[in-house]
Design an enzyme around this catalytic site. Structure first.
Site, PDB file in Angstrom:
ATOM      1  N   CYS A 278       7.723  39.940  -6.955  1.00  0.00           N
ATOM      2  CA  CYS A 278       8.684  38.939  -7.455  1.00  0.00           C
ATOM      3  C   CYS A 278       7.872  37.750  -7.936  1.00  0.00           C
ATOM      4  O   CYS A 278       7.838  36.706  -7.291  1.00  0.00           O
ATOM      5  CB  CYS A 278       9.660  38.513  -6.365  1.00  0.00           C
ATOM      6  SG  CYS A 278      10.301  39.842  -5.334  1.00  0.00           S
ATOM      7  N   CYS A 399      10.629  30.870   1.025  1.00  0.00           N
ATOM      8  CA  CYS A 399      10.520  29.414   1.142  1.00  0.00           C
ATOM      9  C   CYS A 399      11.792  28.909   1.817  1.00  0.00           C
ATOM     10  O   CYS A 399      12.546  28.106   1.262  1.00  0.00           O
ATOM     11  CB  CYS A 399      10.325  28.766  -0.221  1.00  0.00           C
ATOM     12  SG  CYS A 399       9.977  26.993  -0.098  1.00  0.00           S
TER      13      CYS A 399
END
Length: 461
Positions: A278, A399
Site C-alpha cells: 500500500c 498510523c
C-alpha cells in the site's frame, strides 16, 4: 504570536491579507473536505507568503482547525441561536476570531476589528455586527476561564472535561484510553502532545545522503532513527537541495522506525525481493528501496490510485535500481504466492495517530470510519502474508493506536491462518524506550515524539 496590522481601522479598508488567506484555506477544509496541509501550502505559494506572514497564517489555520470543537463549545454560550443555524461561512469566521482571542498573543481590540473587516469583505456588511458582538463576548474571558465554564467538572467526568480542554472528540479519547490501559493521566499527556505542532523531520535515504549532510545544512540529529534529522523551528525543507532532488525526504521519525524494523528483521535464505503493498504516497517505499538496493534487493511498490502511484514514482526518483511501481489492488495480487522476502502492509486507517499534523482529522473521522476500514485492513494483511515466502517477514503498520485497527486485526487474521506467527519487534527499535509488553510495538507522540505508529512483525512459516 504578535499581532499584525492594528492600524487603518476605517470601515471601508481592505481586510488583512494573511487573515483572509487563512480564512479561505479553512473554508476549503470545512466546506470542501480539503486537507489543511495541502490547501495551506498551495495558498502560501500562490500568495507568496513567507517568513513571519507564513508562520502567522499557519498558526491561524492549524490552530483554528485543531481547537474547533472547543471554540464551538465557547461560541454556543456566546451566540443567541444554535450554531447549526449559523451560515457555515460565519461560523468559520467566529472560530478564526476565537482562536486569535483565546490561544494567540493577539491584542483583543485588534483581533475583533480585523475579523469584522474580514467579515464585511467575505460575507457582507450585515453579519459584521454579530461577529463584533460575539467576539467581544468571547474576549471577556481567558481560555482557561471558558473551559471551566463550558466543560464538565474533571472530577465528575474527566473524559468529558478533556474533550473540551484538549479539543478531541470523546470517542477518540475513549479509544486512546483503551490503548493506554485507561490511565487518564497518560491520556491527558497524549492529548496535549497532539495539540503541539509537529517538528519537521527529514530522512536521509541511505546511500543517497547522510544525516551529517543535513546537520551541516542546519538540522539537528533526531533521537531514534539513524536516518533522521530535525529542522528545529520549522522552515521550508525545500531550501535544502537534497530534499528537492529526492535524496532526502520529509518523513516522521515513527514512519522511519517501522520501515527500518522491517528492513532489519532477521531473515534466513534469500533477501532479494521486497514488497510495499500500500505504497502511496511513497515515503516508506523510498526508504525501503534505498536500504534494499544496498543489499542488491529490489522493491515492488503497489498503489491502487494512479495519481498516488505517481507520487510513489516521484519519491523513488533518486533511488537507483529497477524498482517497480504497479497500479493495482493489494488484495488481488497479480504475482505468484510467496514471491517476496519482506512485505510491508501499511494499511489505510483512521489516521488517529497523526492528529498533530492533520488537525482537521479529529473532527472529520467517526467511529463508523474505523469499523468500515477493518475488513479492508484484514484483507490486505492476509494478502501480505500470502505474498511472503515461507520464512519471509511481513510488517503490518497503521498510523493509529485504535485497538480495532491494530492488534485486533492481527489476531483476527492469524487466527484464520496456520502459517504465520508474531515475532518480537522490540529489539529492532534500538534505544527506544517504553515499547510495551510486545511482541508488537506502539509508538506515541507524548512518549517518543513521533506519530502514533503501530507495528506488528509476522513471519510466514
Amino acid at each position: 504570536m504578535s499581532d499584525r496590522n492594528a492600524r487603518n481601522r476605517a470601515p471601508n479598508r481592505r481586510p488583512d491579507k494573511v487573515r483572509q488567506v487563512a480564512y479561505r484555506v479553512i473554508r476549503q477544509v470545512t466546506a470542501e473536505d480539503g486537507y489543511a496541509n495541502l490547501a495551506l501550502n498551495k495558498a502560501l505559494r500562490d500568495q507568496r507568503l513567507g517568513g513571519r506572514d507564513a508562520a502567522f497564517c499557519t498558526e491561524l489555520v492549524h490552530g483554528t482547525l485543531r481547537w474547533q470543537g472547543t471554540y464551538d463549545a465557547v461560541l454556543s454560550r456566546s451566540v443567541s441561536r444554535p450554531l447549526d443555524e449559523l451560515d457555515p461561512e460565519l461560523l468559520d469566521l467566529l472560530r478564526l476570531g476565537s482562536h486569535q482571542l483565546l490561544r494567540m498573543r493577539v491584542d483583543s481590540y485588534a483581533a475583533v476589528n480585523e475579523m469584522v473587516t474580514l467579515t464585511r469583505a467575505e460575507v457582507g456588511q450585515s453579519p459584521s455586527g454579530l461577529v463584533n458582538a460575539v467576539l467581544r463576548k468571547v474576549s471577556q474571558r481567558t481560555f482557561d476561564q471558558w473551559v471551566s465554564s463550558v466543560a464538565p467538572k474533571p472530577d465528575e467526568d474527566r473524559i468529558g472535561y478533556l474533550a473540551i480542554a484538549q479539543a478531541h472528540p470523546r470517542w477518540v479519547i475513549e479509544a486512546f484510553a483503551d490503548a493506554l490501559g485507561n490511565n487518564l493521566d497518560d491520556v491527558e499527556k497524549l492529548l496535549a502532545a497532539d495539540n503541539e505542532p509537529p517538528r519537521v523531520t527529514l530522512v536521509a535515504r541511505p546511500g543517497l545522503a547522510e544525516v551529517d549532510d543535513l546537520i551541516e545544512a542546519g538540522a539537528t540529529r533526531a533521537r531514534w532513527s539513524p536516518y533522521a534529522a530535525v529542522l528545529e523551528g520549522g522552515g521550508d525543507p525545500g531550501r535544502i537541495s537534497a530534499v528537492s532532488s529526492g535524496r532526502v525526504g520529509v518523513q516522521d521519525e515513527g514512519s522511519q522506525l517501522v520501515a527500518g524494523a522491517l528492513a532489519g528483521a532477521p531473515l534466513e535464505g534469500t533477501d532479494a525481493s521486497w514488497l510495499d503493498l500500500c505504497a502511496g504516497p511513497g515515503g516508506k517505499a523510498a526508504l525501503l528501496a534505498a536500504i534494499a538496493i544496498q543489499r542488491d534487493a529490489l522493491l515492488t511498490a503497489v498503489e491502487p490510485l494512479p495519481h498516488r502511484a505517481e507520487l510513489v514514482r516521484a519519491n523513488l526518483r533518486a533511488v537507483p535500481g529497477d524498482h517497480r511501481v504497479l497500479v493495482g489492488d493489494g488484495t488481488l495480487p497479480t504475482w505468484p504466492k510467496g514471491s517476496f522476502d519482506r512485505v510491508l502492509a501499511d494499511v489505510p486507517c483512521s489516521g488517529l495517530g497523526a492528529l498533530r499534523r492533520r488537525p482537521e482529522a479529529r473532527w472529520r473521522r467517526t467511529p463508523e470510519d474505523v469499523e468500515t476500514l477493518r475488513p479492508l485492513q484484514e484483507r490486505l494483511l492476509d494478502s501480505a502474508i500470502t505474498s511472503a515466502r515461507p520464512g519471509g517477514v511481513v510488517a503490518y503498520v497503521t498510523c493509529s493506536p485504535h485497538r480495532v485497527e491494530t492488534r485486533s486485526v492481527v489476531d483476527a487474521v492469524l487466527a484464520d491462518r496456520g502459517d504465520a506467527t508474531l515475532i518480537d519487534a522490540r529489539p529492532l527499535f534500538a534505544g527506544v524506550p517504553s515499547l510495551g509488553d510486545g511482541p508488537d510495538v506502539q509508538l506515541w507522540p507524548h512518549r517518543h515524539g513521533t506519530d502514533a505508529m503501530y507495528l506488528a512483525l509476522i513471519r510466514r512459516s
